[in-house]
Structures are given as C-alpha cells and as structure tokens.
Design a protein around this motif. Structure first.
Motif, PDB file in Angstrom:
ATOM      1  N   THR A  49       0.830  -1.204   0.000  1.00 44.10           N
ATOM      2  CA  THR A  49       0.000   0.000   0.000  1.00 44.10           C
ATOM      3  C   THR A  49       0.864   1.252   0.000  1.00 44.10           C
ATOM      4  OG1 THR A  49      -1.781  -1.135   1.166  1.00 44.10           O
ATOM      5  CG2 THR A  49      -1.784   1.270   1.241  1.00 44.10           C
ATOM      6  N   ALA A  50       1.880   1.275   0.858  1.00 43.60           N
ATOM      7  CA  ALA A  50       2.767   2.430   0.928  1.00 43.60           C
ATOM      8  C   ALA A  50       3.518   2.626  -0.381  1.00 43.60           C
ATOM      9  CB  ALA A  50       3.752   2.263   2.086  1.00 43.60           C
ATOM     10  N   ALA A  51       3.935   1.536  -0.990  1.00 39.70           N
ATOM     11  CA  ALA A  51       4.662   1.635  -2.262  1.00 39.70           C
ATOM     12  C   ALA A  51       3.783   2.251  -3.342  1.00 39.70           C
ATOM     13  CB  ALA A  51       5.152   0.259  -2.688  1.00 39.70           C
ATOM     14  N   ARG A  52       2.531   1.799  -3.430  1.00 35.83           N
ATOM     15  CA  ARG A  52       1.625   2.373  -4.439  1.00 35.83           C
ATOM     16  C   ARG A  52       1.470   3.878  -4.227  1.00 35.83           C
ATOM     17  NH1 ARG A  52      -1.670  -2.065  -3.321  1.00 35.83           N
ATOM     18  NH2 ARG A  52      -3.144  -0.726  -2.201  1.00 35.83           N
ATOM     19  N   GLU A  53       1.213   4.257  -2.986  1.00 33.29           N
ATOM     20  CA  GLU A  53       0.962   5.667  -2.698  1.00 33.29           C
ATOM     21  C   GLU A  53       2.184   6.531  -2.957  1.00 33.29           C
ATOM     22  OE1 GLU A  53      -0.332   5.522   1.324  1.00 33.29           O
ATOM     23  OE2 GLU A  53      -2.372   4.864   0.838  1.00 33.29           O
ATOM     24  N   ARG A  54       3.343   6.085  -2.491  1.00 34.84           N
ATOM     25  CA  ARG A  54       4.549   6.893  -2.619  1.00 34.84           C
ATOM     26  C   ARG A  54       5.050   6.969  -4.051  1.00 34.84           C
ATOM     27  NH1 ARG A  54       8.472   5.596   2.565  1.00 34.84           N
ATOM     28  NH2 ARG A  54       6.897   5.768   4.196  1.00 34.84           N
ATOM     29  N   ILE A  55       5.037   5.841  -4.734  1.00 28.77           N
ATOM     30  CA  ILE A  55       5.671   5.794  -6.051  1.00 28.77           C
ATOM     31  C   ILE A  55       4.791   6.418  -7.122  1.00 28.77           C
ATOM     32  CG2 ILE A  55       6.637   4.236  -7.800  1.00 28.77           C
ATOM     33  CD1 ILE A  55       7.475   2.433  -5.418  1.00 28.77           C
ATOM     34  N   LYS A  56       3.465   6.328  -6.958  1.00 28.80           N
ATOM     35  CA  LYS A  56       2.572   6.970  -7.926  1.00 28.80           C
ATOM     36  C   LYS A  56       2.739   8.487  -7.929  1.00 28.80           C
ATOM     37  CE  LYS A  56      -1.169   3.600  -8.378  1.00 28.80           C
ATOM     38  NZ  LYS A  56      -2.586   3.288  -8.090  1.00 28.80           N
ATOM     39  N   GLU A  57       3.200   9.034  -6.809  1.00 29.71           N
ATOM     40  CA  GLU A  57       3.415  10.481  -6.734  1.00 29.71           C
ATOM     41  C   GLU A  57       4.660  10.911  -7.511  1.00 29.71           C
ATOM     42  OE1 GLU A  57       3.713  11.389  -2.613  1.00 29.71           O
ATOM     43  OE2 GLU A  57       1.569  11.122  -2.212  1.00 29.71           O
ATOM     44  N   ARG A  58       5.569   9.980  -7.758  1.00 27.73           N
ATOM     45  CA  ARG A  58       6.863  10.336  -8.338  1.00 27.73           C
ATOM     46  C   ARG A  58       7.105   9.780  -9.737  1.00 27.73           C
ATOM     47  NH1 ARG A  58      10.880   7.989  -4.105  1.00 27.73           N
ATOM     48  NH2 ARG A  58      12.381   8.797  -5.639  1.00 27.73           N
ATOM     49  N   PHE A  59       6.386   8.704 -10.092  1.00 25.38           N
ATOM     50  CA  PHE A  59       6.659   8.035 -11.362  1.00 25.38           C
ATOM     51  C   PHE A  59       5.364   7.715 -12.100  1.00 25.38           C
ATOM     52  CE2 PHE A  59      10.105   6.915  -8.473  1.00 25.38           C
ATOM     53  CZ  PHE A  59      11.241   7.173  -9.232  1.00 25.38           C
ATOM     54  N   THR A  60       5.452   7.666 -13.409  1.00 24.92           N
ATOM     55  CA  THR A  60       4.350   7.157 -14.217  1.00 24.92           C
ATOM     56  C   THR A  60       4.540   5.655 -14.404  1.00 24.92           C
ATOM     57  OG1 THR A  60       5.511   7.450 -16.321  1.00 24.92           O
ATOM     58  CG2 THR A  60       4.224   9.339 -15.469  1.00 24.92           C
ATOM     59  N   ALA A  61       3.453   4.966 -14.731  1.00 27.18           N
ATOM     60  CA  ALA A  61       3.552   3.527 -14.977  1.00 27.18           C
ATOM     61  C   ALA A  61       4.506   3.248 -16.135  1.00 27.18           C
ATOM     62  CB  ALA A  61       2.172   2.947 -15.259  1.00 27.18           C
ATOM     63  N   GLU A  62       4.429   4.072 -17.162  1.00 29.67           N
ATOM     64  CA  GLU A  62       5.282   3.871 -18.331  1.00 29.67           C
ATOM     65  C   GLU A  62       6.757   3.962 -17.961  1.00 29.67           C
ATOM     66  OE1 GLU A  62       6.658   3.180 -22.116  1.00 29.67           O
ATOM     67  OE2 GLU A  62       4.624   2.903 -21.322  1.00 29.67           O
ATOM     68  N   SER A  63       7.107   4.909 -17.105  1.00 30.74           N
ATOM     69  CA  SER A  63       8.515   5.085 -16.728  1.00 30.74           C
ATOM     70  C   SER A  63       9.059   3.888 -15.974  1.00 30.74           C
ATOM     71  CB  SER A  63       8.691   6.355 -15.896  1.00 30.74           C
ATOM     72  OG  SER A  63       8.115   6.204 -14.602  1.00 30.74           O
ATOM     73  N   LEU A  64       8.184   3.135 -15.312  1.00 32.09           N
ATOM     74  CA  LEU A  64       8.617   1.985 -14.526  1.00 32.09           C
ATOM     75  C   LEU A  64       8.823   0.724 -15.364  1.00 32.09           C
ATOM     76  CD1 LEU A  64       6.411   2.431 -11.322  1.00 32.09           C
ATOM     77  CD2 LEU A  64       8.839   2.973 -11.601  1.00 32.09           C
ATOM     78  N   THR A  65       8.560   0.807 -16.655  1.00 27.95           N
ATOM     79  CA  THR A  65       8.799  -0.354 -17.524  1.00 27.95           C
ATOM     80  C   THR A  65      10.224  -0.386 -18.057  1.00 27.95           C
ATOM     81  OG1 THR A  65       8.001   0.796 -19.508  1.00 27.95           O
ATOM     82  CG2 THR A  65       6.374  -0.436 -18.213  1.00 27.95           C
ATOM     83  N   ARG A  66      11.037   0.626 -17.681  1.00 29.40           N
ATOM     84  CA  ARG A  66      12.462   0.609 -17.970  1.00 29.40           C
ATOM     85  C   ARG A  66      13.206   0.865 -16.668  1.00 29.40           C
ATOM     86  NH1 ARG A  66      13.920   1.316 -23.353  1.00 29.40           N
ATOM     87  NH2 ARG A  66      15.988   0.698 -22.617  1.00 29.40           N
ATOM     88  N   THR A  67      14.427   0.366 -16.565  1.00 33.79           N
ATOM     89  CA  THR A  67      15.195   0.515 -15.334  1.00 33.79           C
ATOM     90  C   THR A  67      16.489   1.278 -15.600  1.00 33.79           C
ATOM     91  OG1 THR A  67      16.623  -1.439 -15.485  1.00 33.79           O
ATOM     92  CG2 THR A  67      14.349  -1.787 -14.705  1.00 33.79           C
ATOM     93  N   SER A  68      17.226   1.548 -14.538  1.00 36.59           N
ATOM     94  CA  SER A  68      18.506   2.244 -14.685  1.00 36.59           C
ATOM     95  C   SER A  68      19.527   1.402 -15.437  1.00 36.59           C
ATOM     96  CB  SER A  68      19.051   2.625 -13.306  1.00 36.59           C
ATOM     97  OG  SER A  68      19.250   1.462 -12.516  1.00 36.59           O
ATOM     98  N   PHE A  69      19.269   0.101 -15.560  1.00 38.45           N
ATOM     99  CA  PHE A  69      20.138  -0.783 -16.340  1.00 38.45           C
ATOM    100  C   PHE A  69      19.726  -0.811 -17.813  1.00 38.45           C
ATOM    101  CE2 PHE A  69      20.748  -2.311 -12.035  1.00 38.45           C
ATOM    102  CZ  PHE A  69      22.087  -2.627 -11.992  1.00 38.45           C
ATOM    103  N   LYS A  70      18.712  -0.012 -18.157  1.00 39.35           N
ATOM    104  CA  LYS A  70      18.122   0.017 -19.495  1.00 39.35           C
ATOM    105  C   LYS A  70      17.442  -1.310 -19.831  1.00 39.35           C
ATOM    106  CE  LYS A  70      21.322   3.497 -21.273  1.00 39.35           C
ATOM    107  NZ  LYS A  70      22.293   3.865 -22.339  1.00 39.35           N
ATOM    108  N   SER A  71      17.103  -2.058 -18.790  1.00 37.30           N
ATOM    109  CA  SER A  71      16.371  -3.306 -18.993  1.00 37.30           C
ATOM    110  C   SER A  71      14.879  -3.013 -19.114  1.00 37.30           C
ATOM    111  CB  SER A  71      16.634  -4.268 -17.834  1.00 37.30           C
ATOM    112  OG  SER A  71      16.148  -3.741 -16.608  1.00 37.30           O
ATOM    113  N   HIS A  72      14.157  -3.988 -19.664  1.00 37.80           N
ATOM    114  CA  HIS A  72      12.726  -3.847 -19.893  1.00 37.80           C
ATOM    115  C   HIS A  72      11.942  -4.623 -18.836  1.00 37.80           C
ATOM    116  CE1 HIS A  72      12.945  -2.082 -24.058  1.00 37.80           C
ATOM    117  NE2 HIS A  72      14.180  -2.539 -23.911  1.00 37.80           N
ATOM    118  N   VAL A  73      10.757  -4.122 -18.497  1.00 35.94           N
ATOM    119  CA  VAL A  73       9.889  -4.771 -17.526  1.00 35.94           C
ATOM    120  C   VAL A  73       8.534  -5.030 -18.170  1.00 35.94           C
ATOM    121  CG1 VAL A  73       8.745  -4.577 -15.286  1.00 35.94           C
ATOM    122  CG2 VAL A  73      11.036  -3.592 -15.612  1.00 35.94           C
ATOM    123  N   VAL A  74       8.083  -6.275 -18.159  1.00 40.42           N
ATOM    124  CA  VAL A  74       6.752  -6.621 -18.647  1.00 40.42           C
ATOM    125  C   VAL A  74       5.841  -6.776 -17.439  1.00 40.42           C
ATOM    126  CG1 VAL A  74       5.349  -8.301 -19.896  1.00 40.42           C
ATOM    127  CG2 VAL A  74       7.681  -7.780 -20.686  1.00 40.42           C
TER     128      VAL A  74
END
Length: 383
Positions: free
Chosen positions: A308-333
């Motif tokens: 619950t805390a993760a959803r609330e905190r991270i939605k304030e800082r990131f879009t869902a689209e941005s979370l499909t890539r990582t700092s390693f330039k890897s992809h997330v499905v």
C-alpha cells in the motif's frame, strides 16, 4: 530500527533469537517483534532473521526457525515450495533482443503442451492445479533474463559451467494454488497451531508439503521452458532452491524441524539472491557450517515499504510507463499497474547491503553479479 547481529535467550520455552544484520541495515521493529513472538511458541529452539527480514502476516519473512517435537505449517505459509531456479541460456548476451521480447513474450494461462508428460519427466504427480502450471503468479514472483555484470570468483563460476558472455534466466515462483489449498486445510482445522511431529496429521501434511515442493520446482522449470521457447533459445538448469519449506534435520543428537519462511538454503550449494528488478542479483556460494544462521541465507532484498505504501509513494513520483524501464536500461513486462508500483525497485531494501551483511557475517562468498535484461511479471491487468 537498525540492529547489529544480536542473540537473546527468552523465557521458557528457551529459544535463541538472532538477527543477522549490520548497523547499516534497516530492520523494522515489527519484524523483530514477530521473530521474538515465534520464538515463544512451544518447541521452538531458534529463530534467525536474515538481513532481508521484514514483517509478514503473523510471522516475519526472511527468517528461519528450528523446533523440536512439533512443527508449524503456518510458518511455511501458503506458497509451499516457492523458490528460485537459474538456467544457463544458450545465447550470447550481446544477441539479446529485449525490446522485441518485451513486446511479444507471454507466459500466461494454461500451457498447451503435454502437461502429464512434462510432470512425469519431472517425477511429479499431478495436483489438480495444472491449469496454473508454468505460470509466474503475482506478488514478487518473476522470470528474468540476465547478463553477467561481473565475475568475482572465476573458479566457482567455471565450476558451475557458466560463461560470462552468455545470458542467464532466473525464475522465482512457487506452487500457486496448490500450496494455498494445503495451508487453508491446515488453518481451518488448527489455525496457527503446530502439529506433533510423530502424528498421523503431521505425516499427512508432510506428504502434501513435499508434493507441493516438487510441483513448485516443476512449475519453475515449465516457466523457464515457456520463456525459452519465446526467445528461441536452449538452456541448462544450473540450480533450483526452495525458500518456503519445513524439513527434518538431526541436530545435537535430536530430530529437529527447520522452517524457512523466505530464506534460501545454506546447505545445498550456490544460490542466487536477487535484488529488485532495477538492481543486481548476486550469485553466491555458502561458506561455514551454517549453524549460526539456521543453515539459511537471505532470499532477496526484502521489502522496505508495504504494498500500500509503495503504491501511494511511487505513484506520486513516477508514471507507470517510466517503470517499464530501469537504470540498467532493462525492460519490464508488467501490465498490472498496481503490481508495477508495488514491486518498484524503490519498495525494496538495497541488495548490496543485504549481501554485504552476509559476507561480513562469514556466511557467503560472492561468485558473480547479474544485471537484468528483461523482467517478466504479468500480461494480465489483474492479479
């Protein structure tokens, strides 16, 4: 709460409580409280928290417990046999097509192959839950293609038959609905109570438990096969370990029961301790005799924030689209947006610190670090 490695003896029944974590590591007070509560259960001899220790539902995750005379199915939990398997993929890392694979790879729904034949190959009897066989599941489960970031122990790495330029596949999954059904049957009858080890009920539970452990291992193998078929590559299974189980172990001349709740074995050879999807994973080899850590190791980074805390905190800082890539330039499905936020890298502890704690405690040596290329969670928009 930050805690150094501590050891305390509680009032009767006398059980040793130990938290293996350096002062630099964050361990929630609630997780320690849960660890101490479990140590007070009848028959308990030891309760050990690993560096990834965090609160669970009634009992902490990232912990191992030993008991004598009786054991506790609720400490194993509902995902009996959950664990991780590592495959050496017959493809050079430089030939990976992560973006294309991310757009097409799908490991959902019933497998359309010969399920009974596959289970027979794995030496596992059907369970009635074969509709979920070969699926990753929700929560923190995943299938991740990885590349070798660095080799830290060349000899140990070579002994596993690995090569630094090839892809690897790490699968984290369990027994799906089978384990849930087994725990539910126990809880309906005994709630959180234990089972006398030398009883018919205990033997019946262990039979079902062992079946779920074997089924979960087969499930990981089928997840791997589906991923490998999707990318068109062969592979060899390097290791497979379980981190939710209860097993008998003779210790100090007595038969004791080792419960692992989110804890990798330290007595079965090398294991992979993954970080979040945006962090390195560590291939490590256990060292020492394991007695001080209940023959167990951390099984991951461990949650820092609740879902619950993760959803609330991270939605304030990131879009869902941005979370499909990582700092390693890897992809997330991950097409389930809630899960995408709940499992974001920021929700987890630093895996580097977790592994460093294990190294400094004399429990492991690092063989290699592995970086994500493609992390598969789910195509489903609902868990």
């Amino acid at each position: 709460m930050s805690t150094a490695s501590t050891e305390t003896t509680l009032a009767s029944p006398a059980a040793t409580v130990r938290v293996i974590a350096s002062p630099q590591s964050w361990v929630e007070g609630e997780a320690v409280r849960q660890l101490e509560a479990v140590a007070r259960l009848p028959g308990m001899k030891a309760a050990v928290g690993l560096p990834d220790l965090h609160p669970g539902k009634g009992a902490p995750v990232g912990a191992a417990f030993t008991s004598e005379g009786l054991f506790y199915p609720y400490l194993v939990g509902n995902d009996i046999g959950c664990g991780m398997g590592l495959w050496d993929v017959g493809m050079l890392a430089r030939k990976s097509k992560a973006e294309r694979w991310a757009s097409k790879l799908e490991v959902e729904g019933p497998w359309n192959g010969d399920v009974e034949g596959f289970l027979a190959e794995e030496g596992v009897k059907p369970s009635g839950f074969e509709g979920a066989l070969g699926t990753v599941g929700g929560g923190n489960h995943f299938a991740e293609l990885q590349r070798v970031d660095a080799v830290h122990d060349a000899r140990a790495f070579a002994e596993l038959g690995l090569e630094a330029d090839r892809l690897l596949l790490l699968v984290h999954s369990g027994s799906r609905g089978l384990g849930e059904a087994i725990l539910r049957a126990h809880v309906d009858r005994h709630a959180a109570g234990g089972l006398v080890a030398d009883s018919d009920e205990a033997r019946a539970y262990l039979t079902r438990h062992d079946h779920a452990v074997a089924w979960a291992r087969a499930n990981r193998a089928l997840v791997a096969r589906r991923v490998l078929d999707g990318i068109g590559a062969p592979a060899r299974r390097v290791l497979d370990v379980c981190h939710n189980s209860v097993t008998p172990r003779r210790e100090d001349g007595a038969l004791r029961w080792l419960h692992r709740k989110g804890a990798a074995p330290a007595d079965e050879g090398p294991v992979v301790i993954p970080g979040s999807r945006g962090a390195l994973s560590y291939l490590v080899a256990p060292v020492g005799d394991g007695t001080g850590s209940a023959y167990s190791l951390a099984h991951g980074a461990g949650r820092k924030w609740t879902r619950t805390a993760a959803r609330e905190r991270i939605k304030e800082r990131f879009t869902a689209e941005s979370l499909t890539r990582t700092s390693f330039k890897s992809h997330v499905v991950c097409e389930n947006k809630d899960l995408l936020f709940e499992e974001a890298p920021q929700a987890y502890k630093a895996i580097d610190r977790v592994v460093t704690d294990l190294v400094e405690a004399g429990l492991v040596k690092v063989v290699a670090t592995l970086a994500p290329v493609l992390t598969y969670k789910t195509r489903s928009r609902e868990e």
